[in-house]
Design a protein around this motif. Structure first.
Motif, PDB file in Angstrom:
ATOM      1  N   ARG A  94      37.991  57.736  24.470  1.00  9.83           N
ATOM      2  CA  ARG A  94      37.111  56.875  24.578  1.00  9.83           C
ATOM      3  C   ARG A  94      37.525  56.246  26.122  1.00  9.83           C
ATOM      4  O   ARG A  94      36.549  56.097  26.915  1.00  9.83           O
ATOM      5  CB  ARG A  94      37.318  55.494  23.692  1.00  9.83           C
ATOM      6  CG  ARG A  94      36.305  55.718  22.580  1.00  9.83           C
ATOM      7  CD  ARG A  94      36.402  54.430  21.561  1.00  9.83           C
ATOM      8  NE  ARG A  94      35.864  53.238  22.031  1.00  9.83           N
ATOM      9  CZ  ARG A  94      35.496  52.263  21.262  1.00  9.83           C
ATOM     10  NH1 ARG A  94      36.047  52.225  20.036  1.00  9.83           N
ATOM     11  NH2 ARG A  94      35.054  51.036  21.835  1.00  9.83           N
ATOM     12  N   ALA A  95      38.981  55.997  26.391  1.00 10.41           N
ATOM     13  CA  ALA A  95      39.071  55.560  27.591  1.00 10.41           C
ATOM     14  C   ALA A  95      39.014  56.538  28.883  1.00 10.41           C
ATOM     15  O   ALA A  95      38.351  56.249  29.820  1.00 10.41           O
ATOM     16  CB  ALA A  95      40.512  55.215  27.774  1.00 10.41           C
TER      17      ALA A  95
ATOM     18  N   PHE B 246      35.241  56.455  29.426  1.00  6.53           N
ATOM     19  CA  PHE B 246      34.866  55.075  30.219  1.00  6.53           C
ATOM     20  C   PHE B 246      34.989  55.695  31.801  1.00  6.53           C
ATOM     21  O   PHE B 246      34.381  55.209  32.391  1.00  6.53           O
ATOM     22  CB  PHE B 246      35.767  53.985  29.577  1.00  6.53           C
ATOM     23  CG  PHE B 246      35.397  52.757  30.466  1.00  6.53           C
ATOM     24  CD1 PHE B 246      34.335  52.010  30.466  1.00  6.53           C
ATOM     25  CD2 PHE B 246      36.506  52.427  31.118  1.00  6.53           C
ATOM     26  CE1 PHE B 246      34.132  51.000  31.246  1.00  6.53           C
ATOM     27  CE2 PHE B 246      36.307  51.112  32.085  1.00  6.53           C
ATOM     28  CZ  PHE B 246      35.293  50.483  32.021  1.00  6.53           C
TER      29      PHE B 246
ATOM     30  N   SER C 283      31.246  37.806  49.466  1.00 12.19           N
ATOM     31  CA  SER C 283      31.337  36.574  50.218  1.00 12.19           C
ATOM     32  C   SER C 283      31.262  35.335  49.650  1.00 12.19           C
ATOM     33  O   SER C 283      32.119  34.380  49.959  1.00 12.19           O
ATOM     34  CB  SER C 283      30.337  36.933  51.664  1.00 12.19           C
ATOM     35  OG  SER C 283      29.661  35.792  51.620  1.00 12.19           O
TER      36      SER C 283
ATOM     37  N   ARG D 297      42.122  36.204  43.408  1.00 16.21           N
ATOM     38  CA  ARG D 297      41.990  37.233  42.154  1.00 16.21           C
ATOM     39  C   ARG D 297      41.233  36.375  40.960  1.00 16.21           C
ATOM     40  O   ARG D 297      40.430  37.087  40.388  1.00 16.21           O
ATOM     41  CB  ARG D 297      43.479  37.351  42.008  1.00 16.21           C
ATOM     42  CG  ARG D 297      44.351  38.631  42.555  1.00 16.21           C
ATOM     43  CD  ARG D 297      45.448  38.686  42.156  1.00 16.21           C
ATOM     44  NE  ARG D 297      46.158  39.747  42.748  1.00 16.21           N
ATOM     45  CZ  ARG D 297      46.791  39.848  43.975  1.00 16.21           C
ATOM     46  NH1 ARG D 297      46.622  38.745  44.978  1.00 16.21           N
ATOM     47  NH2 ARG D 297      47.306  41.003  44.671  1.00 16.21           N
TER      48      ARG D 297
ATOM     49  N   VAL E  86      37.138  35.702  40.830  1.00 18.10           N
ATOM     50  CA  VAL E  86      36.356  36.592  40.115  1.00 18.10           C
ATOM     51  C   VAL E  86      36.379  36.428  38.625  1.00 18.10           C
ATOM     52  O   VAL E  86      35.100  36.384  38.071  1.00 18.10           O
ATOM     53  CB  VAL E  86      36.876  38.159  40.385  1.00 18.10           C
ATOM     54  CG1 VAL E  86      36.224  39.141  39.391  1.00 18.10           C
ATOM     55  CG2 VAL E  86      37.043  38.671  41.579  1.00 18.10           C
ATOM     56  N   VAL E  87      37.264  36.044  38.134  1.00 23.72           N
ATOM     57  CA  VAL E  87      37.338  35.464  36.612  1.00 23.72           C
ATOM     58  C   VAL E  87      36.483  34.455  36.349  1.00 23.72           C
ATOM     59  O   VAL E  87      35.822  34.345  35.295  1.00 23.72           O
ATOM     60  CB  VAL E  87      38.694  35.695  36.154  1.00 23.72           C
ATOM     61  CG1 VAL E  87      38.626  34.958  34.780  1.00 23.72           C
ATOM     62  CG2 VAL E  87      39.411  36.939  36.158  1.00 23.72           C
TER      63      VAL E  87
ATOM     64  N   LEU F 184      32.644  34.669  36.112  1.00 31.69           N
ATOM     65  CA  LEU F 184      32.143  35.138  34.927  1.00 31.69           C
ATOM     66  C   LEU F 184      31.383  33.677  34.258  1.00 31.69           C
ATOM     67  O   LEU F 184      30.408  33.824  33.695  1.00 31.69           O
ATOM     68  CB  LEU F 184      33.261  35.480  33.918  1.00 31.69           C
ATOM     69  CG  LEU F 184      33.917  36.683  34.337  1.00 31.69           C
ATOM     70  CD1 LEU F 184      34.919  36.680  33.064  1.00 31.69           C
ATOM     71  CD2 LEU F 184      32.917  37.996  34.117  1.00 31.69           C
TER      72      LEU F 184
ATOM     73  N   LEU G 144      29.859  41.720  37.760  1.00 32.33           N
ATOM     74  CA  LEU G 144      30.709  42.764  36.786  1.00 32.33           C
ATOM     75  C   LEU G 144      30.243  42.513  35.437  1.00 32.33           C
ATOM     76  O   LEU G 144      30.023  43.566  34.735  1.00 32.33           O
ATOM     77  CB  LEU G 144      31.974  42.250  37.230  1.00 32.33           C
ATOM     78  CG  LEU G 144      33.129  43.252  36.368  1.00 32.33           C
ATOM     79  CD1 LEU G 144      33.222  44.559  37.430  1.00 32.33           C
ATOM     80  CD2 LEU G 144      34.665  42.759  36.481  1.00 32.33           C
TER      81      LEU G 144
ATOM     82  N   LEU H  65      28.525  45.632  33.078  1.00 34.28           N
ATOM     83  CA  LEU H  65      29.154  46.022  31.929  1.00 34.28           C
ATOM     84  C   LEU H  65      28.288  45.837  30.855  1.00 34.28           C
ATOM     85  O   LEU H  65      28.243  46.807  29.864  1.00 34.28           O
ATOM     86  CB  LEU H  65      30.559  45.146  31.577  1.00 34.28           C
ATOM     87  CG  LEU H  65      31.805  45.785  32.190  1.00 34.28           C
ATOM     88  CD1 LEU H  65      32.846  44.854  31.999  1.00 34.28           C
ATOM     89  CD2 LEU H  65      32.005  47.200  31.593  1.00 34.28           C
TER      90      LEU H  65
ATOM     91  N   VAL I 267      29.641  48.858  37.876  1.00 36.54           N
ATOM     92  CA  VAL I 267      31.097  48.365  37.881  1.00 36.54           C
ATOM     93  C   VAL I 267      31.920  48.963  38.701  1.00 36.54           C
ATOM     94  O   VAL I 267      32.787  48.342  39.275  1.00 36.54           O
ATOM     95  CB  VAL I 267      31.226  48.436  36.195  1.00 36.54           C
ATOM     96  CG1 VAL I 267      32.522  48.173  36.021  1.00 36.54           C
ATOM     97  CG2 VAL I 267      30.351  47.900  35.335  1.00 36.54           C
TER      98      VAL I 267
ATOM     99  N   LEU J 246      34.549  46.940  41.291  1.00 33.86           N
ATOM    100  CA  LEU J 246      35.749  46.900  41.200  1.00 33.86           C
ATOM    101  C   LEU J 246      36.399  47.460  42.469  1.00 33.86           C
ATOM    102  O   LEU J 246      37.631  46.837  43.031  1.00 33.86           O
ATOM    103  CB  LEU J 246      36.198  47.984  40.107  1.00 33.86           C
ATOM    104  CG  LEU J 246      36.232  47.435  38.683  1.00 33.86           C
ATOM    105  CD1 LEU J 246      36.440  48.493  37.613  1.00 33.86           C
ATOM    106  CD2 LEU J 246      37.018  46.164  38.353  1.00 33.86           C
TER     107      LEU J 246
ATOM    108  N   TYR K 275      36.148  44.512  44.725  1.00 38.72           N
ATOM    109  CA  TYR K 275      37.136  43.473  44.452  1.00 38.72           C
ATOM    110  C   TYR K 275      38.705  43.667  44.997  1.00 38.72           C
ATOM    111  O   TYR K 275      39.345  43.030  45.543  1.00 38.72           O
ATOM    112  CB  TYR K 275      37.135  43.514  42.837  1.00 38.72           C
ATOM    113  CG  TYR K 275      38.137  42.395  42.252  1.00 38.72           C
ATOM    114  CD1 TYR K 275      38.460  41.245  42.882  1.00 38.72           C
ATOM    115  CD2 TYR K 275      38.791  42.898  40.934  1.00 38.72           C
ATOM    116  CE1 TYR K 275      39.502  40.601  42.342  1.00 38.72           C
ATOM    117  CE2 TYR K 275      39.825  42.044  40.564  1.00 38.72           C
ATOM    118  CZ  TYR K 275      40.072  41.073  41.133  1.00 38.72           C
ATOM    119  OH  TYR K 275      41.098  40.272  40.384  1.00 38.72           O
ATOM    120  N   VAL K 276      38.974  45.005  44.697  1.00 36.52           N
ATOM    121  CA  VAL K 276      40.270  45.443  45.148  1.00 36.52           C
ATOM    122  C   VAL K 276      40.267  45.456  46.758  1.00 36.52           C
ATOM    123  O   VAL K 276      41.629  44.948  47.272  1.00 36.52           O
ATOM    124  CB  VAL K 276      40.752  46.698  44.586  1.00 36.52           C
ATOM    125  CG1 VAL K 276      41.994  47.331  45.244  1.00 36.52           C
ATOM    126  CG2 VAL K 276      40.840  46.796  43.057  1.00 36.52           C
TER     127      VAL K 276
ATOM    128  N   VAL L  33      40.791  41.699  47.503  1.00 34.65           N
ATOM    129  CA  VAL L  33      42.342  41.022  47.276  1.00 34.65           C
ATOM    130  C   VAL L  33      43.006  41.602  48.338  1.00 34.65           C
ATOM    131  O   VAL L  33      43.978  40.834  48.993  1.00 34.65           O
ATOM    132  CB  VAL L  33      42.451  41.743  45.994  1.00 34.65           C
ATOM    133  CG1 VAL L  33      44.122  41.303  45.784  1.00 34.65           C
ATOM    134  CG2 VAL L  33      41.855  40.785  44.918  1.00 34.65           C
TER     135      VAL L  33
END
Lengths: 276, 275
Positions: free
Chosen positions: B47-48, B51, B80, B220, B223-224, B227, B237, B241, B249, B253, B256-257, B260
């Motif tokens: 599965r991973a 993905f 931004s 960091r 982003v959370v 949500l 994001l 998903l 997605v 990501l 996002y990185v 950061v």
């Protein structure tokens, strides 16, 4: 006193006194950035909800009257244990992964210039990738990849925290005062013995303080991860909020405070004894 | 090592407690069932793998999102927003902490008086409460009052970081050199002057360093919080998903990185200026 400061100090100490007289520029830059951020606020429907003020009074009122009935309190204590156990399990992964990576990233065990730089750069790169992504983003990805399982929660905490603990450990090992190390080497100690008897004792207090600070963060992360369906304090808080039951929201919030304060006190006791 | 031996009972119980916690926690965690396959099964890793392949664009017929210029422009616009949220949050938290930190330092207000100690205790209590609750939980509460958006997210981030910075600030203030403050006092400076000319210059460089360090953490987390606060990279994001738009997605990501890392490099540069 100042345990967290002391643990973070080396991060900032490197830059001390290198660029005197540039503070005015920095002040201007920070003020400009803050002003810019204000212009990004868009509020087509008004900044505060209709009824937002009423909600605020209700939330504040419930603060002094949290739901402490024995049945609910029992459930919250169970949730607190769930959250704590995910935090502890995540921290074990972080320490088991982060400590060896941190030792590699410090480069203190390798001899030979190119080998050393290669290992250091590799380990540092891996640590940087691990900690670049926030634990909740890791959790979302793990759940998408593996499905909902406790292991997803544990890894979501363990992986980014390994990156952070490894980095701090590497920096502290490198910053160990050189004189004791030189005398160890002079008496014929191997690189590993210098690490074990010189560098590790010199950096233990700071690294342990920092690991405990991360443990505190892991408790918060575990609480939030419970939204992803793992149970715990966060789920209890969001359920209470969905029901607009603010009295029942504050109880798990206070449980979180108790956990955080407990870890903080424990950490400062250990640090006091390690430094004396 | 000597200190470990001298404090043997405490260290022994600490190690014992850690041991019990680890065993108990793993028993608790592994005892909990999930809906997914176990982590150490072939199915889970398949599965991973699927993905990751989806992220790379194997499952989609059209061109992947990260190959499209428009998608990049949209993602950078969201980045931004996230950046603005983090800067606003850091600024609000710093202002809150600077305005209250004097009341939390026992060397400034607590000395000898009951009222002073009570004030110190109260301020520190507020710090502990705000710091103990994670940003995302504050966001859930804040959206009851404020409309979802950059400001709501920034306020949630700011409440938590107010507690973090306040606590750090109080520790810095308590460690200052008392001599300049005493010199000002004997030359007749008032309370506000003592703070502005005696305490603040000693505290500010270290405080700004921590603020910048904290900002790396905040970005960091932005982003959370996005949500819940419905803005920036995090919100998009989650949407992508939910609709199985995996290459979108992947693009988010990547952005996002990059954001950061950009923040980390900028923060290191700015920290040089702070010293």
């Amino acid at each position: 006193m100042g345990s967290l400061n002391a643990a973070l100090e080396p991060v900032s100490a490197r830059w001390r006194n290198r660029f005197p007289g540039s503070r005015a520029q920095l002040t201007l830059l920070l003020l400009a950035a803050f002003t810019w951020s204000f212009f990004s606020i868009e509020s087509p429907g008004g900044i505060i909800h209709t009824g937002g003020v009423d909600a605020l009074t209700e939330i504040a009122g419930a603060f002094v009257t949290p739901d402490l009935t024995p049945g609910y309190l029992g459930m919250v204590i169970g949730d607190a244990w769930t959250t704590l156990s995910f935090a502890v399990a995540g921290m074990t992964v972080a320490v088991l992964l982060g400590v060896p990576m941190g030792v590699l990233a410090s480069g203190v065990l390798q001899s030979g210039r190119f080998r050393r730089l290669g290992v250091m750069a590799g380990a540092r790169g891996v640590l940087a990738v691990l900690r670049a992504v926030h634990e909740i983003v890791w959790a979302i990805l793990f759940v998408a990849a593996f499905g909902l399982s406790p292991a997803a929660g544990v890894l979501a905490i363990g992986i980014p925290y390994a990156g952070i603990i490894g980095r701090i450990l590497a920096e502290r090992l490198q910053d160990a005062p050189p004189e004791p190390l030189a005398s160890l080497r002079a008496s014929g100690a191997s690189a590993f013995e210098v690490l074990a008897y010189g560098r590790i004792p010199a950096s233990a207090a700071d690294v342990i303080s920092y690991a405990f600070y991360r443990f505190e963060c892991a408790v918060r992360a575990a609480a939030v991860l419970s939204f992803v369906g793992l149970g715990g304090l966060g789920l209890r808080i969001s359920t209470a909020l969905d029901d607009l039951a603010f009295e029942r929201m504050w109880t798990p919030v206070f449980a979180l405070v108790v956990l955080v304060v407990g870890i903080d006190l424990w950490s400062s006791q250990i640090r006091r004894r390690l430094l004396r | 090592m000597i200190s470990l031996i001298r404090h043997r009972p405490f260290m022994f119980s600490t190690v014992l407690l850690l041991f019990v916690l680890v065993i108990g926690s793993w028993a608790r965690v592994l005892g909990q069932g999930g809906t997914g396959p176990g982590l150490f099964t072939v199915e889970a890793w398949q599965r991973a793998g699927d993905f990751v392949a989806d992220l790379a664009g194997s499952g989609e017929s059209g061109s992947p999102a990260f190959a499209s210029w428009d998608a990049w422009r949209e993602a950078l616009r969201l980045a931004s927003d996230t950046l603005a949220m983090s800067v606003l949050a850091a600024g609000l938290a710093a202002i809150g902490a600077l305005l209250t930190v004097a009341f939390a330092a026992s060397n400034l207000v607590g000395r000898g008086s009951v009222l002073g100690s009570a004030l110190v205790g109260f301020t520190r209590g507020v710090y502990v409460l705000t710091r103990s609750v994670p940003e995302l939980v504050w966001a859930l509460i804040v959206v009851f009052v404020f409309s979802p958006g950059i400001l709501a997210g920034a306020i949630a981030l700011a409440i938590h970081n107010f507690g973090v910075l306040g606590r750090l600030g109080a520790e810095i203030v308590e460690d200052i050199d008392p001599a300049p403050v005493d010199a000002l006092r004997t030359s007749g400076a008032g309370r506000v002057q003592l703070l502005l000319y005696g305490v603040l210059p000693q505290v500010l460089p270290q405080f700004v360093t921590f603020l910048l360090y904290r900002w790396e953490v905040i970005i960091r987390t932005s982003v959370v919080v996005g949500l819940v606060a419905a803005s920036g990279l995090g919100y998009q994001l989650n949407l992508d998903l939910a609709f199985f738009r995996y290459t979108d997605v992947a693009l988010l990501l990547i952005v996002y990185v990059l954001l950061v890392w950009f923040a980390d490099i900028l923060s290191i540069g700015l920290r040089k200026l702070a010293r």
